[in-house]
Motif scaffolding. Structure first.
Motif, short mmCIF file in Angstrom:
data_model
loop_
_atom_site.label_atom_id
_atom_site.label_comp_id
_atom_site.label_asym_id
_atom_site.label_seq_id
_atom_site.Cartn_x
_atom_site.Cartn_y
_atom_site.Cartn_z
N LEU A 31 94.53 52.92 9.31
CA LEU A 31 94.04 51.85 10.17
C LEU A 31 92.89 52.32 11.05
N TYR A 32 93.03 53.49 11.66
CA TYR A 32 91.97 54.02 12.51
C TYR A 32 90.69 54.26 11.70
N ILE A 33 90.84 54.86 10.54
CA ILE A 33 89.66 55.15 9.71
C ILE A 33 89.02 53.85 9.23
N THR A 34 89.84 52.88 8.81
CA THR A 34 89.31 51.60 8.32
C THR A 34 88.54 50.87 9.42
N ILE A 35 89.13 50.79 10.61
CA ILE A 35 88.44 50.12 11.71
C ILE A 35 87.17 50.87 12.10
N GLY A 36 87.22 52.20 12.07
CA GLY A 36 86.02 52.98 12.35
C GLY A 36 84.91 52.69 11.37
N VAL A 37 85.25 52.62 10.08
CA VAL A 37 84.24 52.34 9.05
C VAL A 37 83.72 50.92 9.17
N LEU A 38 84.61 49.96 9.41
CA LEU A 38 84.19 48.56 9.54
C LEU A 38 83.23 48.37 10.72
N VAL A 39 83.57 48.98 11.86
CA VAL A 39 82.69 48.85 13.03
C VAL A 39 81.36 49.56 12.77
N TYR A 40 81.42 50.73 12.17
CA TYR A 40 80.19 51.50 11.91
C TYR A 40 79.24 50.75 10.97
N MET A 41 79.79 50.07 9.96
CA MET A 41 78.94 49.47 8.94
C MET A 41 78.70 47.98 9.13
N TYR A 42 79.69 47.27 9.71
CA TYR A 42 79.61 45.81 9.68
C TYR A 42 79.85 45.14 11.03
N ALA A 43 79.69 45.84 12.14
CA ALA A 43 79.98 45.24 13.45
C ALA A 43 79.15 44.00 13.70
N ASP A 44 77.85 44.05 13.44
CA ASP A 44 76.99 42.89 13.69
C ASP A 44 77.33 41.72 12.78
N ILE A 45 77.70 42.03 11.53
CA ILE A 45 78.08 40.97 10.59
C ILE A 45 79.38 40.31 11.03
N ILE A 46 80.34 41.11 11.50
CA ILE A 46 81.62 40.57 11.97
C ILE A 46 81.42 39.67 13.17
N LEU A 47 80.58 40.08 14.11
CA LEU A 47 80.32 39.26 15.30
C LEU A 47 79.68 37.93 14.91
N THR A 48 78.74 37.96 13.98
CA THR A 48 78.10 36.72 13.51
C THR A 48 79.11 35.82 12.80
N TRP A 49 80.01 36.44 12.03
CA TRP A 49 81.02 35.68 11.30
C TRP A 49 81.98 34.99 12.26
N TYR A 50 82.37 35.67 13.35
CA TYR A 50 83.23 35.06 14.35
C TYR A 50 82.56 33.83 14.96
N THR A 51 81.28 33.94 15.23
CA THR A 51 80.55 32.83 15.86
C THR A 51 80.61 31.59 14.98
N SER A 52 80.35 31.76 13.68
CA SER A 52 80.35 30.62 12.76
C SER A 52 81.77 30.12 12.46
N LEU A 53 82.74 31.04 12.36
CA LEU A 53 84.11 30.65 12.00
C LEU A 53 84.77 29.85 13.10
N PHE A 54 84.63 30.30 14.35
CA PHE A 54 85.31 29.64 15.47
C PHE A 54 84.42 28.65 16.20
N GLY A 55 83.20 28.46 15.72
CA GLY A 55 82.31 27.48 16.33
C GLY A 55 81.96 27.80 17.76
N ILE A 56 81.77 29.08 18.06
CA ILE A 56 81.44 29.48 19.43
C ILE A 56 80.02 29.01 19.76
N PRO A 57 79.86 28.27 20.84
CA PRO A 57 78.53 27.74 21.19
C PRO A 57 77.56 28.87 21.56
N ASP A 58 76.31 28.64 21.22
CA ASP A 58 75.28 29.64 21.52
C ASP A 58 74.79 29.44 22.95
N VAL A 59 75.72 29.69 23.89
CA VAL A 59 75.41 29.55 25.31
C VAL A 59 75.14 30.94 25.87
N PRO A 60 74.07 31.12 26.62
CA PRO A 60 73.80 32.45 27.19
C PRO A 60 74.98 32.99 27.98
#
Length: 263
Positions: A31-60
């Motif tokens: 689990l630690y290694i998997t989360i480390g690899v995911l954050v290292y390689m895909y952190a920005d993609i995951i954050l963007t995916w959360y925004t679209s999945l949960f409909g988070i408004p683009d409010v500053p």
């Protein structure tokens, strides 16, 4: 074998414990290694995916804050949860069985109880400020205090609490087994547990202390990913040493009994 079981009833409990703690340690390290690899390689993609999945408004400010809280909930809290699972369903159950045989397990149980407070602290550090965010949102105000907290203090508090909780949990079976076997390998396991804890605490409070709003930066991804991978490797070898030592009790007792039969 009847005499052996009567004379050494704890040997079978330790042997079963060794098998279960190895599996638990393996899952935790993965689990630690998997989360480390995911954050290292895909952190920005995951954050963007959360925004679209949960409909988070683009409010500053509010939008990035909600993105980061979701990221922390999904990526960081499992690190705390798996420690609790191992503590509850492997370590504590074993100690209770040993206590039924009148084998002292008070110190390891105390360490697990102490670790539980730090687990609660991790949850409070993550979710308690959200009440102020919700209140500010209902009043159409900017949650300045919560934003300041997540920007400057959250990462330090969360990973310090996680590091202490993990150390107390990992050191608990070492304390229990060292009183039984006096094995030097357990000292190495304790050192590995210290490396894991100190790495998390250093990341939290050293020069790597990063705002929750900068989770997609290369500095955070590289430092966090490296620390998680190092922790995962140390966790695996720590629990492997503990498992090996626990299983050795039954193996040596059987060997000793066989030699006695030969005499």
């Amino acid at each position: 074998m009847v005499r052996f079981v009567k004379d050494q009833p704890d040997a079978y409990i330790y042997s079963s414990f060794g098998a279960r703690i190895f599996i638990g340690g393996l899952l935790m390290s993965l689990l630690y290694i998997t989360i480390g690899v995911l954050v290292y390689m895909y952190a920005d993609i995951i954050l963007t995916w959360y925004t679209s999945l949960f409909g988070i408004p683009d409010v500053p400010i509010i939008g990035p804050l909600m993105d980061s809280i979701l990221f922390v909930t999904v990526m960081f809290l499992p690190l705390v949860s798996i420690t609790v699972v191992i503590s509850r369903f492997i370590l504590r159950r074993t100690y209770k069985k040993l206590e039924k045989l009148e084998i002292d397990s008070k110190t390891p149980l105390f360490l697990l109880s102490l670790a539980r407070f730090f687990f609660i602290g991790c949850a409070i550090a993550t979710f308690a400020p959200l009440a102020m965010v919700a209140e500010s949102a209902m009043n159409m105000e900017i949650p300045a205090s919560s934003i300041s907290y997540f920007q400057s203090s959250f990462m330090a508090i969360f990973f310090t609490l996680l590091g202490i909780q993990l150390f107390l949990t990992m050191i608990s079976p070492i304390v229990q087994l060292y009183g039984r076997t006096k094995s030097r390998a357990l000292l190495l396991a304790g050192f590995l547990a210290f490396i894991v804890s100190s790495s998390l605490i250093y990341m939290a409070n050293g020069q790597w202390n990063i705002s929750i709003f900068n989770l997609s930066t290369s500095e955070f991804k590289s430092s966090f990913g490296i620390v998680m991978i190092i922790c995962g490797i140390c966790i695996f070898f720590c629990f492997w040493l503990v498992s090996k030592d626990a299983k050795s009790i039954l193996r040596y007792q059987k060997m000793h009994f066989t030699m006695k039969l030969g005499e």
